[in-house]
Scaffold this motif. Sequence first.
Motif, PDB file in Angstrom:
ATOM      1  N   ILE A 152       0.837  -1.204   0.000  1.00 54.75           N
ATOM      2  CA  ILE A 152       0.000   0.000   0.000  1.00 54.75           C
ATOM      3  C   ILE A 152       0.869   1.251   0.000  1.00 54.75           C
ATOM      4  N   TYR A 153       2.029   1.148   0.670  1.00 55.57           N
ATOM      5  CA  TYR A 153       2.935   2.294   0.801  1.00 55.57           C
ATOM      6  C   TYR A 153       4.322   1.944   0.262  1.00 55.57           C
ATOM      7  N   PRO A 154       4.448   1.688  -1.049  1.00 54.36           N
ATOM      8  CA  PRO A 154       5.755   1.296  -1.601  1.00 54.36           C
ATOM      9  C   PRO A 154       6.818   2.382  -1.471  1.00 54.36           C
ATOM     10  N   GLN A 155       6.379   3.640  -1.343  1.00 56.40           N
ATOM     11  CA  GLN A 155       7.334   4.744  -1.254  1.00 56.40           C
ATOM     12  C   GLN A 155       8.256   4.612  -0.049  1.00 56.40           C
ATOM     13  N   ALA A 156       7.823   3.872   0.971  1.00 56.30           N
ATOM     14  CA  ALA A 156       8.638   3.711   2.173  1.00 56.30           C
ATOM     15  C   ALA A 156       9.906   2.906   1.908  1.00 56.30           C
ATOM     16  N   SER A 157       9.953   2.181   0.790  1.00 57.99           N
ATOM     17  CA  SER A 157      11.170   1.466   0.393  1.00 57.99           C
ATOM     18  C   SER A 157      11.837   2.095  -0.818  1.00 57.99           C
ATOM     19  N   GLN A 158      11.145   3.006  -1.462  1.00 54.05           N
ATOM     20  CA  GLN A 158      11.661   3.589  -2.702  1.00 54.05           C
ATOM     21  C   GLN A 158      12.493   4.850  -2.492  1.00 54.05           C
ATOM     22  N   ARG A 159      12.129   5.641  -1.488  1.00 52.61           N
ATOM     23  CA  ARG A 159      12.809   6.928  -1.285  1.00 52.61           C
ATOM     24  C   ARG A 159      12.720   7.324   0.180  1.00 52.61           C
ATOM     25  N   GLU A 160      13.521   8.294   0.550  1.00 54.07           N
ATOM     26  CA  GLU A 160      13.481   8.789   1.925  1.00 54.07           C
ATOM     27  C   GLU A 160      12.201   9.606   2.125  1.00 54.07           C
ATOM     28  N   LEU A 161      11.437   9.250   3.118  1.00 57.35           N
ATOM     29  CA  LEU A 161      10.150   9.900   3.362  1.00 57.35           C
ATOM     30  C   LEU A 161      10.328  11.304   3.944  1.00 57.35           C
ATOM     31  N   LYS A 162       9.354  12.140   3.641  1.00 53.81           N
ATOM     32  CA  LYS A 162       9.281  13.466   4.241  1.00 53.81           C
ATOM     33  C   LYS A 162       8.187  13.467   5.298  1.00 53.81           C
ATOM     34  N   GLU A 163       8.215  14.462   6.146  1.00 51.59           N
ATOM     35  CA  GLU A 163       7.183  14.543   7.185  1.00 51.59           C
ATOM     36  C   GLU A 163       5.792  14.650   6.562  1.00 51.59           C
ATOM     37  N   SER A 164       5.704  15.279   5.415  1.00 48.66           N
ATOM     38  CA  SER A 164       4.406  15.408   4.750  1.00 48.66           C
ATOM     39  C   SER A 164       3.842  14.065   4.293  1.00 48.66           C
TER      40      SER A 164
ATOM     41  N   THR B  73      11.468 -15.504   6.934  1.00 53.70           N
ATOM     42  CA  THR B  73      12.540 -15.283   7.905  1.00 53.70           C
ATOM     43  C   THR B  73      12.000 -14.517   9.109  1.00 53.70           C
ATOM     44  N   VAL B  74      12.702 -14.613  10.224  1.00 52.16           N
ATOM     45  CA  VAL B  74      12.319 -13.847  11.410  1.00 52.16           C
ATOM     46  C   VAL B  74      13.406 -12.836  11.778  1.00 52.16           C
ATOM     47  N   ASP B  75      14.327 -12.599  10.865  1.00 51.02           N
ATOM     48  CA  ASP B  75      15.408 -11.644  11.127  1.00 51.02           C
ATOM     49  C   ASP B  75      15.780 -10.932   9.826  1.00 51.02           C
ATOM     50  N   VAL B  76      15.420  -9.660   9.722  1.00 54.13           N
ATOM     51  CA  VAL B  76      15.723  -8.899   8.505  1.00 54.13           C
ATOM     52  C   VAL B  76      16.580  -7.667   8.789  1.00 54.13           C
ATOM     53  N   LYS B  77      17.104  -7.559   9.997  1.00 53.28           N
ATOM     54  CA  LYS B  77      17.805  -6.328  10.389  1.00 53.28           C
ATOM     55  C   LYS B  77      19.001  -6.016   9.494  1.00 53.28           C
ATOM     56  N   ASP B  78      19.627  -7.044   8.934  1.00 51.70           N
ATOM     57  CA  ASP B  78      20.779  -6.808   8.063  1.00 51.70           C
ATOM     58  C   ASP B  78      20.382  -6.688   6.588  1.00 51.70           C
ATOM     59  N   MET B  79      19.091  -6.775   6.317  1.00 51.94           N
ATOM     60  CA  MET B  79      18.614  -6.720   4.928  1.00 51.94           C
ATOM     61  C   MET B  79      18.082  -5.346   4.542  1.00 51.94           C
ATOM     62  N   LEU B  80      17.705  -4.530   5.531  1.00 54.48           N
ATOM     63  CA  LEU B  80      17.113  -3.232   5.220  1.00 54.48           C
ATOM     64  C   LEU B  80      18.123  -2.300   4.561  1.00 54.48           C
ATOM     65  N   THR B  81      17.646  -1.534   3.589  1.00 56.70           N
ATOM     66  CA  THR B  81      18.493  -0.528   2.958  1.00 56.70           C
ATOM     67  C   THR B  81      18.627   0.665   3.897  1.00 56.70           C
ATOM     68  N   ASP B  82      19.590   1.528   3.614  1.00 57.02           N
ATOM     69  CA  ASP B  82      19.773   2.731   4.429  1.00 57.02           C
ATOM     70  C   ASP B  82      18.513   3.612   4.390  1.00 57.02           C
ATOM     71  N   VAL B  83      17.893   3.703   3.225  1.00 56.18           N
ATOM     72  CA  VAL B  83      16.660   4.483   3.090  1.00 56.18           C
ATOM     73  C   VAL B  83      15.558   3.895   3.962  1.00 56.18           C
ATOM     74  N   GLU B  84      15.428   2.585   3.950  1.00 59.00           N
ATOM     75  CA  GLU B  84      14.383   1.927   4.746  1.00 59.00           C
ATOM     76  C   GLU B  84      14.627   2.119   6.242  1.00 59.00           C
ATOM     77  N   LYS B  85      15.874   2.046   6.660  1.00 58.11           N
ATOM     78  CA  LYS B  85      16.195   2.249   8.082  1.00 58.11           C
ATOM     79  C   LYS B  85      15.792   3.651   8.539  1.00 58.11           C
ATOM     80  N   LYS B  86      16.095   4.646   7.721  1.00 54.25           N
ATOM     81  CA  LYS B  86      15.718   6.024   8.060  1.00 54.25           C
ATOM     82  C   LYS B  86      14.198   6.171   8.114  1.00 54.25           C
ATOM     83  N   ASN B  87      13.515   5.548   7.172  1.00 55.14           N
ATOM     84  CA  ASN B  87      12.061   5.654   7.135  1.00 55.14           C
ATOM     85  C   ASN B  87      11.404   4.949   8.312  1.00 55.14           C
ATOM     86  N   VAL B  88      11.963   3.835   8.731  1.00 52.99           N
ATOM     87  CA  VAL B  88      11.434   3.134   9.913  1.00 52.99           C
ATOM     88  C   VAL B  88      11.501   4.049  11.127  1.00 52.99           C
TER      89      VAL B  88
END
Length: 242
Positions: free
Chosen positions: A152-164, A208-223
């Motif tokens: 539903i929210y693919p942008q959360a993995s595609q780019r760095e999110l803004k507050e808006s 899997t039950v462990d994805v901490k090493d799989m997230l991209t830098d963009v995804e980590k910031k968005n989380v």
Amino acid sequence: MKLPKLCLLIVITLFVGCKNKSAKSDKIAKIDSSTISISPDLIGSYVGPFGKNRITLLITKVTGDSVAGRTVVGGNDRPFVGTVKKDSGIIKVEAKEPGDDKNDGMFNLSFDEKNKNILVGDWKPFVENKNSGAKNFTLNRKVFVYSKDVGIYPQASQRELKESDVNNLTKWELEVMRNEIFARHGYCFKKKNIRETLETQDWYVPNTVDVKDMLTDVEKKNVELIKKYEKYSDEYGDEYGR
């Protein structure tokens, strides 16, 4: 003249011996090849209903008559090992979980080489209890593929999110957005409402039950950004832009 005849006899003997040895080696090679030919067909992930939950069953290794893999059900990741055999185009697997968990049990699986996308079988717990009883199931082959374009929210993995992007979402919408990031990497959720929401999506393959090493830098910031707004939602509710 006797010496050349003797040499000729030796040469002929060696030639015949080498030929027989070569034929024998070829025969052995064929036997080994037919034994491991099960592997490419059977290895993969299979998904489907498993009682009240869904199961992802992964067969990761087939060596000779041995098989290994794991299952992911309701947030629990369990390994299994067993034996595999082929008879008239039907591959049969008997596999056991370790037995150090109260919900461990034994699988009997069947795979028809004429329909390589279906795996049928049953599972029986080692110890019967109110939370786990015997189950029959039919699973479909499903390949896990990481994609930034699903959800539903693919942008959360595609780019760095803004507050808006997040400041007008409800707490539930924020939770779905954040967890879709993990789901794209195949994370299996223990939280029931999130798990059930995502399991209705065709793209979601829990493995899997462990994805901490799989997230991209963009995804980590968005989380981190989404979590901040989830916290604000808990503290201020509708007063905070909702």
